[in-house]
Write a protein that holds these residues in place. Sequence first.
Motif, PDB file in Angstrom:
ATOM      1  N   GLU A 142       0.831  -1.206   0.000  1.00  0.00           N
ATOM      2  CA  GLU A 142       0.000   0.000   0.000  1.00  0.00           C
ATOM      3  C   GLU A 142       0.866   1.256   0.000  1.00  0.00           C
ATOM      4  O   GLU A 142       0.548   2.245  -0.670  1.00  0.00           O
ATOM      5  CB  GLU A 142      -0.921   0.001   1.212  1.00  0.00           C
ATOM      6  CG  GLU A 142      -1.990  -1.089   1.198  1.00  0.00           C
ATOM      7  CD  GLU A 142      -1.519  -2.378   1.854  1.00  0.00           C
ATOM      8  OE1 GLU A 142      -0.284  -2.618   1.908  1.00  0.00           O
ATOM      9  OE2 GLU A 142      -2.384  -3.146   2.325  1.00  0.00           O
ATOM     10  N   ALA A 145       2.406   1.818  -3.438  1.00  0.00           N
ATOM     11  CA  ALA A 145       1.383   2.332  -4.353  1.00  0.00           C
ATOM     12  C   ALA A 145       1.113   3.805  -4.098  1.00  0.00           C
ATOM     13  O   ALA A 145       0.955   4.598  -5.051  1.00  0.00           O
ATOM     14  CB  ALA A 145       0.100   1.520  -4.213  1.00  0.00           C
ATOM     15  N   LEU A 146       1.053   4.205  -2.831  1.00  0.00           N
ATOM     16  CA  LEU A 146       0.805   5.610  -2.495  1.00  0.00           C
ATOM     17  C   LEU A 146       1.952   6.484  -2.979  1.00  0.00           C
ATOM     18  O   LEU A 146       1.726   7.562  -3.556  1.00  0.00           O
ATOM     19  CB  LEU A 146       0.629   5.757  -0.978  1.00  0.00           C
ATOM     20  CG  LEU A 146       0.440   7.180  -0.450  1.00  0.00           C
ATOM     21  CD1 LEU A 146      -0.760   7.858  -1.091  1.00  0.00           C
ATOM     22  CD2 LEU A 146       0.307   7.164   1.076  1.00  0.00           C
ATOM     23  N   GLY A 148       3.968   5.858  -5.413  1.00  0.00           N
ATOM     24  CA  GLY A 148       3.881   5.893  -6.866  1.00  0.00           C
ATOM     25  C   GLY A 148       2.879   6.922  -7.351  1.00  0.00           C
ATOM     26  O   GLY A 148       3.139   7.674  -8.305  1.00  0.00           O
ATOM     27  N   ASP A 149       1.727   6.973  -6.688  1.00  0.00           N
ATOM     28  CA  ASP A 149       0.709   7.957  -7.046  1.00  0.00           C
ATOM     29  C   ASP A 149       1.213   9.378  -6.803  1.00  0.00           C
ATOM     30  O   ASP A 149       0.991  10.277  -7.628  1.00  0.00           O
ATOM     31  CB  ASP A 149      -0.559   7.705  -6.235  1.00  0.00           C
ATOM     32  CG  ASP A 149      -1.629   8.762  -6.485  1.00  0.00           C
ATOM     33  OD1 ASP A 149      -2.203   8.759  -7.584  1.00  0.00           O
ATOM     34  OD2 ASP A 149      -1.869   9.590  -5.591  1.00  0.00           O
ATOM     35  N   GLN A 150       1.916   9.585  -5.680  1.00  0.00           N
ATOM     36  CA  GLN A 150       2.446  10.911  -5.368  1.00  0.00           C
ATOM     37  C   GLN A 150       3.477  11.341  -6.418  1.00  0.00           C
ATOM     38  O   GLN A 150       3.488  12.491  -6.861  1.00  0.00           O
ATOM     39  CB  GLN A 150       3.086  10.896  -3.976  1.00  0.00           C
ATOM     40  CG  GLN A 150       2.122  10.568  -2.847  1.00  0.00           C
ATOM     41  CD  GLN A 150       1.757  11.759  -2.000  1.00  0.00           C
ATOM     42  OE1 GLN A 150       2.614  12.468  -1.515  1.00  0.00           O
ATOM     43  NE2 GLN A 150       0.466  11.984  -1.820  1.00  0.00           N
ATOM     44  N   GLU A 152       3.658  10.350  -9.518  1.00  0.00           N
ATOM     45  CA  GLU A 152       2.960  10.631 -10.775  1.00  0.00           C
ATOM     46  C   GLU A 152       2.357  12.043 -10.757  1.00  0.00           C
ATOM     47  O   GLU A 152       2.430  12.773 -11.755  1.00  0.00           O
ATOM     48  CB  GLU A 152       1.860   9.599 -11.011  1.00  0.00           C
ATOM     49  CG  GLU A 152       2.367   8.229 -11.452  1.00  0.00           C
ATOM     50  CD  GLU A 152       1.232   7.261 -11.725  1.00  0.00           C
ATOM     51  OE1 GLU A 152       0.062   7.710 -11.728  1.00  0.00           O
ATOM     52  OE2 GLU A 152       1.520   6.073 -11.918  1.00  0.00           O
ATOM     53  N   ARG A 153       1.766  12.417  -9.632  1.00  0.00           N
ATOM     54  CA  ARG A 153       1.192  13.758  -9.531  1.00  0.00           C
ATOM     55  C   ARG A 153       2.281  14.833  -9.592  1.00  0.00           C
ATOM     56  O   ARG A 153       2.109  15.868 -10.232  1.00  0.00           O
ATOM     57  CB  ARG A 153       0.389  13.879  -8.236  1.00  0.00           C
ATOM     58  CG  ARG A 153      -0.896  13.060  -8.239  1.00  0.00           C
ATOM     59  CD  ARG A 153      -1.552  13.018  -6.872  1.00  0.00           C
ATOM     60  NE  ARG A 153      -1.981  14.343  -6.415  1.00  0.00           N
ATOM     61  CZ  ARG A 153      -2.469  14.584  -5.198  1.00  0.00           C
ATOM     62  NH1 ARG A 153      -2.584  13.577  -4.322  1.00  0.00           N
ATOM     63  NH2 ARG A 153      -2.850  15.803  -4.854  1.00  0.00           N
ATOM     64  N   THR A 266       1.283  13.124   3.504  1.00  0.00           N
ATOM     65  CA  THR A 266       0.777  12.775   2.183  1.00  0.00           C
ATOM     66  C   THR A 266       0.195  13.958   1.422  1.00  0.00           C
ATOM     67  O   THR A 266      -0.098  13.837   0.228  1.00  0.00           O
ATOM     68  CB  THR A 266      -0.323  11.707   2.309  1.00  0.00           C
ATOM     69  OG1 THR A 266      -1.393  12.238   3.118  1.00  0.00           O
ATOM     70  CG2 THR A 266       0.224  10.456   2.985  1.00  0.00           C
TER      71      THR A 266
END
Length: 281
Positions: A142, A145-146, A148-150, A152-153, A266
Amino acid sequence: MRIVSLLPSTTEILFAIGAGDDVVGVTFECDHPAEARERRIVSTSAMPEGLTPPEIDAYVVEAMHRGDDLYHLDAGALSGLDADLVVTQDLCAVCAVDVSVVDDALAHLGCSAEVLTCDPHTLDEVLESIEVLGRATGREAEAVALVGDQRERLAAVVARVADRPRPRVVLLEWTDPPFAPGHWIPEMIELAGGECVLGTAGEKSVRVTWDDVTAARPDLVVVAPCGYDRAASQGLADELVGRGLLPAGVRVHAVDANASWARPGTRLIDGIEELAAVLHP
C-alpha cells in the motif's frame, strides 16, 4: 499491531496506507483524517493557548534557552495503550515530542515497544518515510502504491510548468518575526514552477528581516505559518499587508500550512499543485 503516532504527519500516513485501525494513540495535533480524533491523546502542548505569533516565538525561544520541553507526554496513557510501535521524530523540538523523551518514558515504564523515528529533511525523504512506515506496519504494498501515485502527480505538475517563466517566491514560515523556510518547502516551490528566493532546501528554517524580504524582490509572497490553517494564515497575511511590511504591490497568497506545507505527510503534493495553479494559472 498497536501503534502510537506522535506526529500529525505520520498519523495521516498511517491512515493513508491502511494502518489506521492499528493506531491507538495520537497527539493533540493529529486532526487528519477526522477519524484520528477518536484515538487516545498521549501528547499535549506545554504552551499556553491564545498567544499571538510574537508571543509564541518569545515563549519558544525562552523554553529552548531553559531546556524545557514544549510538549507533555502522558506516560500513563502511553503505558495503558500497550503499544508495539511508537512513531516519533528527532528533527525539531518545536514540532513534536523529541525521541529522547519517548525513550526515557518507555524505559521508565519498562515498555518494550519499538521506537521508529521519522526525520525527513527533503521531499524525497518524505516519500521514503511513507515506505518506511509501510514496511514497519506490514503495509508495504500500500505504501509503495501511495508513493507511486504521489510521484505521478509531481511529474504531472513538473511537466505542466516546464519552460514557463519562474516567478520569484518568498514563503513565510512564520510572520512575527519573519522566517524563511527550509527542509522540503523550497523544493516544493521549485517543483511548482517558482524560484525560492529566501530559504535553503534541506536546511532549517531561518529568521530573516523585512528588509531581506524586500531585497528578495518577490513576485509572490506565500504566507504559510507553521501550525496555522488557511483562515488563520489569511488573517496574518491581511495583517502584514495592512501594516505595510511587504513590498508594495506584491501578490500575497495564504495557504493551509498545517495541511499542505509544514507537515511532511501525504498532502504536500496538494500544496505543490495549489501553488503551481497560482503561479501558472
